[in-house]
Design a protein around this motif. Structure first.
Motif, mmCIF file in Angstrom:
data_model
loop_
_atom_site.group_PDB
_atom_site.id
_atom_site.type_symbol
_atom_site.label_atom_id
_atom_site.label_comp_id
_atom_site.label_asym_id
_atom_site.label_seq_id
_atom_site.Cartn_x
_atom_site.Cartn_y
_atom_site.Cartn_z
ATOM 1 N N PRO A 51 -92.107 18.651 -52.994
ATOM 2 C CA PRO A 51 -91.092 18.002 -53.457
ATOM 3 C C PRO A 51 -90.216 19.285 -54.349
ATOM 4 O O PRO A 51 -90.857 19.976 -55.034
ATOM 5 C CB PRO A 51 -91.571 16.983 -54.259
ATOM 6 C CG PRO A 51 -92.831 16.635 -53.784
ATOM 7 C CD PRO A 51 -93.430 17.912 -53.277
ATOM 8 N N ARG A 67 -94.930 12.476 -55.823
ATOM 9 C CA ARG A 67 -93.982 11.513 -56.067
ATOM 10 C C ARG A 67 -94.145 11.219 -57.349
ATOM 11 O O ARG A 67 -95.292 11.045 -57.954
ATOM 12 C CB ARG A 67 -93.534 10.517 -55.004
ATOM 13 C CG ARG A 67 -94.477 9.573 -54.952
ATOM 14 C CD ARG A 67 -94.386 8.420 -53.986
ATOM 15 N NE ARG A 67 -95.339 7.520 -53.844
ATOM 16 C CZ ARG A 67 -94.714 6.224 -53.280
ATOM 17 N NH1 ARG A 67 -94.089 5.906 -52.953
ATOM 18 N NH2 ARG A 67 -96.098 5.243 -53.152
ATOM 19 N N GLY A 68 -93.050 10.631 -58.264
ATOM 20 C CA GLY A 68 -93.290 9.969 -59.509
ATOM 21 C C GLY A 68 -94.012 10.667 -60.430
ATOM 22 O O GLY A 68 -93.902 11.989 -60.524
ATOM 23 N N ALA A 73 -99.667 9.827 -59.507
ATOM 24 C CA ALA A 73 -99.551 10.572 -57.966
ATOM 25 C C ALA A 73 -100.786 11.125 -57.647
ATOM 26 O O ALA A 73 -101.562 10.817 -56.569
ATOM 27 C CB ALA A 73 -98.312 11.465 -57.551
ATOM 28 N N GLU A 78 -101.872 11.096 -53.905
ATOM 29 C CA GLU A 78 -100.293 11.194 -53.096
ATOM 30 C C GLU A 78 -100.060 12.689 -53.686
ATOM 31 O O GLU A 78 -99.206 12.996 -54.356
ATOM 32 C CB GLU A 78 -99.418 10.155 -54.063
ATOM 33 C CG GLU A 78 -99.701 8.676 -53.658
ATOM 34 C CD GLU A 78 -98.681 7.624 -54.060
ATOM 35 O OE1 GLU A 78 -98.070 8.131 -54.898
ATOM 36 O OE2 GLU A 78 -98.760 6.612 -53.803
ATOM 37 N N SER A 108 -97.062 14.960 -47.454
ATOM 38 C CA SER A 108 -95.727 15.807 -47.196
ATOM 39 C C SER A 108 -95.676 16.296 -45.654
ATOM 40 O O SER A 108 -94.454 16.721 -45.311
ATOM 41 C CB SER A 108 -95.449 16.833 -48.105
ATOM 42 O OG SER A 108 -96.436 17.906 -47.488
ATOM 43 N N GLU A 130 -92.824 5.650 -47.910
ATOM 44 C CA GLU A 130 -91.960 6.659 -48.457
ATOM 45 C C GLU A 130 -92.643 8.032 -48.118
ATOM 46 O O GLU A 130 -91.869 8.966 -47.940
ATOM 47 C CB GLU A 130 -91.946 6.763 -50.205
ATOM 48 C CG GLU A 130 -91.156 7.628 -50.645
ATOM 49 C CD GLU A 130 -90.870 7.327 -52.156
ATOM 50 O OE1 GLU A 130 -90.620 8.438 -52.953
ATOM 51 O OE2 GLU A 130 -91.103 6.247 -52.708
ATOM 52 N N LEU A 131 -93.753 8.241 -48.181
ATOM 53 C CA LEU A 131 -94.540 9.423 -47.892
ATOM 54 C C LEU A 131 -94.531 9.783 -46.529
ATOM 55 O O LEU A 131 -94.443 10.748 -45.883
ATOM 56 C CB LEU A 131 -95.866 9.519 -48.532
ATOM 57 C CG LEU A 131 -95.937 9.616 -49.908
ATOM 58 C CD1 LEU A 131 -97.743 9.745 -50.440
ATOM 59 C CD2 LEU A 131 -95.398 10.666 -50.505
ATOM 60 N N MET A 134 -91.006 11.337 -45.709
ATOM 61 C CA MET A 134 -91.034 12.433 -46.219
ATOM 62 C C MET A 134 -91.792 13.516 -45.258
ATOM 63 O O MET A 134 -91.209 14.411 -44.846
ATOM 64 C CB MET A 134 -91.788 12.613 -47.416
ATOM 65 C CG MET A 134 -92.024 13.962 -48.180
ATOM 66 S SD MET A 134 -93.021 14.188 -49.693
ATOM 67 C CE MET A 134 -92.284 13.318 -50.813
#
Length: 235
Positions: A51, A67-68, A73, A78, A108, A130-131, A134
């Motif tokens: 990211p 993320r976040g 995470a 994550e 990722s 969402e991942l 990505m």
């Protein structure tokens, strides 16, 4: 006299030096000597799978949140595993150009990109949409065409086997038996197994109806979600 590199003037040279340092100072000292693994790490641009907020950490010996909130995470798993752990898992799987690979935990997409450099086909499952998006976007931008990403819970929804290689990109309490059943004869599964503060890299090879297991090194990795945990009760 040799002048130091100015990263702003030579961004590509600075990135390549950082990549070289990652391989020579982190990965080789962790007994990763396999040529195809090292070549893949040199070709796949790790920084493009990180990211933007954490791009400066791309080559560091850490797990990178995706993320976040960083702490949250990492707690949820994550994240990207550290480069040396990814490299050692890949080396120990002895992947060949004809192998079909299943990855649980796309993150990722970086590990899928590495696997795609040395395998015929990669299917990577990611529980978080969402991942998964990505990972898919990152793989497309990197020009990786033999890796697919699917939104799926790897603990219960598994695509059609068999597979030559199965990699769990995270930790579990024990090796999932249902995944072993998806291995071809001669197939290999790699997972990080156990409890904190120490877990073991676990490599299982299928030989007919027998499964041979080795645990060659120790590490710690975040949990993959929804895989069984041991009972908290003690008698």
């Amino acid at each position: 006299m040799n002048m130091p590199i100015n990263p702003s003037a030579h961004p590509d040279a600075a990135l390549e030096q950082a990549r070289f340092n990652m391989i020579e100072q982190q990965i080789r000292p962790w007994e990763v000597y396999d040529g195809q693994t090292l070549d893949a790490l040199g070709r796949v641009r790790r920084e493009d799978f990180v990211p933007p907020a954490y791009r400066s950490l791309a080559f560091m010996d850490i797990q990178i949140p995706l993320r976040g909130n960083a702490e949250e995470a990492l707690r949820k798993g994550e994240c990207m595993l550290s480069p040396k752990v990814e490299a050692r898992l890949m080396q120990d799987l002895l992947i060949t150009r004809n192998d079909r690979v299943l990855e649980i935990g796309a993150g990722s997409g970086f590990m899928a990109a590495l696997l795609a450099q040395v395998a015929d086909q990669v299917v990577s499952l990611e529980i978080e949409p969402e991942l998964a998006q990505m990972a898919l976007d990152n793989l497309r931008r990197a020009g990786v065409r033999n890796a697919a990403v699917r939104v799926a819970d790897g603990s219960s929804l598994i695509p059609d086997g068999p597979f030559d290689v199965i990699l769990l990109s995270g930790s579990v309490a024990s090796v999932p038996q249902e995944l072993l059943a998806l291995l071809r004869d001669g197939g290999r599964l790699a997972a990080i197994v156990g409890e904190e503060p120490m877990m073991r890299a676990t490599i299982v090879r299928r030989q007919g109806e027998r499964f041979e297991t080795i645990q060659p090194w120790d590490t710690v990795a975040p949990r993959l979600r929804n895989f069984p945990e041991p009972s908290a009760f003690r008698f």
